[in-house]
Every structure is written in C-alpha cells, then in structure tokens.
Write a protein that holds these residues in place. Structure first.
Motif, PDB file in Angstrom:
ATOM      1  N   UNK A   1      43.065   9.752   2.465  1.00  0.00           N
ATOM      2  CA  UNK A   1      41.882   9.015   2.863  1.00  0.00           C
ATOM      3  C   UNK A   1      40.897   8.996   1.685  1.00  0.00           C
ATOM      4  N   UNK A   2      40.138   7.927   1.581  1.00  0.00           N
ATOM      5  CA  UNK A   2      39.190   7.779   0.478  1.00  0.00           C
ATOM      6  C   UNK A   2      37.907   8.542   0.800  1.00  0.00           C
ATOM      7  N   UNK A   3      37.484   9.404  -0.116  1.00  0.00           N
ATOM      8  CA  UNK A   3      36.271  10.212   0.095  1.00  0.00           C
ATOM      9  C   UNK A   3      35.013   9.362  -0.116  1.00  0.00           C
ATOM     10  N   UNK A   4      33.857   9.885   0.266  1.00  0.00           N
ATOM     11  CA  UNK A   4      32.613   9.161  -0.018  1.00  0.00           C
ATOM     12  C   UNK A   4      32.394   8.934  -1.511  1.00  0.00           C
ATOM     13  N   UNK A   5      33.041   9.732  -2.358  1.00  0.00           N
ATOM     14  CA  UNK A   5      32.912   9.557  -3.808  1.00  0.00           C
ATOM     15  C   UNK A   5      33.900   8.518  -4.340  1.00  0.00           C
ATOM     16  N   UNK A   6      34.763   8.010  -3.489  1.00  0.00           N
ATOM     17  CA  UNK A   6      35.657   6.938  -3.899  1.00  0.00           C
ATOM     18  C   UNK A   6      37.028   7.366  -4.381  1.00  0.00           C
ATOM     19  N   UNK A   7      37.376   8.632  -4.198  1.00  0.00           N
ATOM     20  CA  UNK A   7      38.691   9.113  -4.646  1.00  0.00           C
ATOM     21  C   UNK A   7      39.591   9.342  -3.436  1.00  0.00           C
ATOM     22  N   UNK A   8      40.874   9.169  -3.657  1.00  0.00           N
ATOM     23  CA  UNK A   8      41.849   9.470  -2.601  1.00  0.00           C
ATOM     24  C   UNK A   8      42.029  10.982  -2.519  1.00  0.00           C
ATOM     25  N   UNK A   9      41.807  11.547  -1.355  1.00  0.00           N
ATOM     26  CA  UNK A   9      41.949  12.996  -1.200  1.00  0.00           C
ATOM     27  C   UNK A   9      42.768  13.301   0.055  1.00  0.00           C
ATOM     28  N   UNK A  11      42.805  15.885   1.732  1.00  0.00           N
ATOM     29  CA  UNK A  11      42.130  16.824   2.630  1.00  0.00           C
ATOM     30  C   UNK A  11      40.898  16.238   3.306  1.00  0.00           C
ATOM     31  N   UNK A  12      40.513  15.049   2.908  1.00  0.00           N
ATOM     32  CA  UNK A  12      39.334  14.425   3.515  1.00  0.00           C
ATOM     33  C   UNK A  12      39.732  13.742   4.811  1.00  0.00           C
ATOM     34  N   UNK A  13      38.883  13.897   5.824  1.00  0.00           N
ATOM     35  CA  UNK A  13      39.136  13.242   7.102  1.00  0.00           C
ATOM     36  C   UNK A  13      37.840  12.648   7.616  1.00  0.00           C
ATOM     37  N   UNK A  14      37.910  11.413   8.063  1.00  0.00           N
ATOM     38  CA  UNK A  14      36.737  10.758   8.656  1.00  0.00           C
ATOM     39  C   UNK A  14      37.179   9.987   9.878  1.00  0.00           C
ATOM     40  N   UNK A  15      36.320   9.999  10.871  1.00  0.00           N
ATOM     41  CA  UNK A  15      36.608   9.265  12.108  1.00  0.00           C
ATOM     42  C   UNK A  15      35.331   8.568  12.565  1.00  0.00           C
ATOM     43  N   UNK A  16      35.337   7.244  12.477  1.00  0.00           N
ATOM     44  CA  UNK A  16      34.194   6.451  12.933  1.00  0.00           C
ATOM     45  C   UNK A  16      34.575   5.602  14.134  1.00  0.00           C
ATOM     46  N   UNK A  17      35.715   5.891  14.715  1.00  0.00           N
ATOM     47  CA  UNK A  17      36.226   5.087  15.821  1.00  0.00           C
ATOM     48  C   UNK A  17      35.372   5.263  17.073  1.00  0.00           C
ATOM     49  N   UNK A  18      35.006   4.139  17.692  1.00  0.00           N
ATOM     50  CA  UNK A  18      34.250   4.125  18.954  1.00  0.00           C
ATOM     51  C   UNK A  18      32.998   5.006  18.914  1.00  0.00           C
ATOM     52  N   UNK A  19      32.206   4.801  17.886  1.00  0.00           N
ATOM     53  CA  UNK A  19      30.921   5.485  17.803  1.00  0.00           C
ATOM     54  C   UNK A  19      30.968   6.897  17.265  1.00  0.00           C
ATOM     55  N   UNK A  20      32.156   7.372  16.973  1.00  0.00           N
ATOM     56  CA  UNK A  20      32.220   8.731  16.400  1.00  0.00           C
ATOM     57  C   UNK A  20      31.705   8.685  14.972  1.00  0.00           C
ATOM     58  N   UNK A  21      31.211   9.791  14.529  1.00  0.00           N
ATOM     59  CA  UNK A  21      30.748   9.901  13.144  1.00  0.00           C
ATOM     60  C   UNK A  21      31.123  11.291  12.647  1.00  0.00           C
TER      61      UNK A  21
END
Ligand code: SF4
Length: 113
Positions: A1-9, A11-21
């Motif tokens: 997954x792409x980190x907030x810094x723009x690199x593929x990592x 170990x990074x996980x993000x979930x914005x599905x259905x209002x999650x943050x």
C-alpha cells in the motif's frame, strides 16, 4: 500500500471504506516498545527502500517510532536480524551475506573470458 509519503510499503495499512479513517504501521505496531506511530513517520522511514532492495525471507525487521524535541521531528529507528545466520544485519538493504554470497569464482571467470 502507498504510504502518506508516497512510497510503497508492505507494512502500511489504511482503510477509508464507508467512513472509516484508519491508518496504521503494522511493523511498528508489532515491534516491542515500538512507540506511537503517526503518518508523519513514513516520510523519514527507510523500510520501503529496504523492502524494495532486499526480499530475503530470513530477514526480520523491527522499527521503532521516535520523536525529537517537542515531538516535531519524527524518525523511525530500524533494526534487522537474520533468522538463518542469527546475526544482526548492519545493512538491511544488502543483507547479512549468508544466503546471497558473491558469485562463484568459476562463474565469474567464465563471464570475464
Ligand atoms: S513508518 Fe515506515 S514501515 Fe511504517 S508504514 Fe510508514 S513507511 Fe511503512
């Protein structure tokens, strides 16, 4: 997954599905005394570069989130071990050298001829 810094990592996980943050670093989360991770840490982290340079399955990485004075400067302290050589790996991008030895001298001679 792409980190907030723009690199593929890996170990990074993000979930914005259905209002999650939800954002998390699964490497720092699983490291004992890993500290408190924030997305700002990704911009100063070597892990994406290490993961791209060295895919050895025997390399075990640990990362600790650290903050400087007043919590302004974030950094990630990285350490690595090899489960095969049981050594601390000083340069994780390269590895400990046990699995990936230099080319066989005979092969080198054939290539050079
Ligand atoms: S802090 Fe490093 S290891 Fe963690 S998610 Fe960000 S880039 Fe990946």
């Amino acid at each position: 997954m792409i980190t907030p810094a723009g690199a593929e990592c890996p170990y990074y996980f993000a979930d914005y599905h259905r209002g999650r943050n939800k954002q998390e670093c699964r490497l720092i989360d699983r490291t004992p005394d890993g500290g408190k991770w924030t997305p700002d840490h990704c911009s100063r982290c070597r892990i994406p570069r290490i993961a791209m340079a060295n895919a050895c399955p025997n390399l075990v990485l640990e990362a600790k989130a650290r903050s400087g004075l007043l919590g302004l400067v974030k950094r990630v302290d990285v350490s690595a071990r090899c489960t095969r050589s049981l050594e601390t790996v000083k340069v994780p991008e390269i590895g400990c050298g046990l699995c990936h030895l230099p080319l066989n001298p005979e092969v080198r001679t054939e290539e050079q001829d």
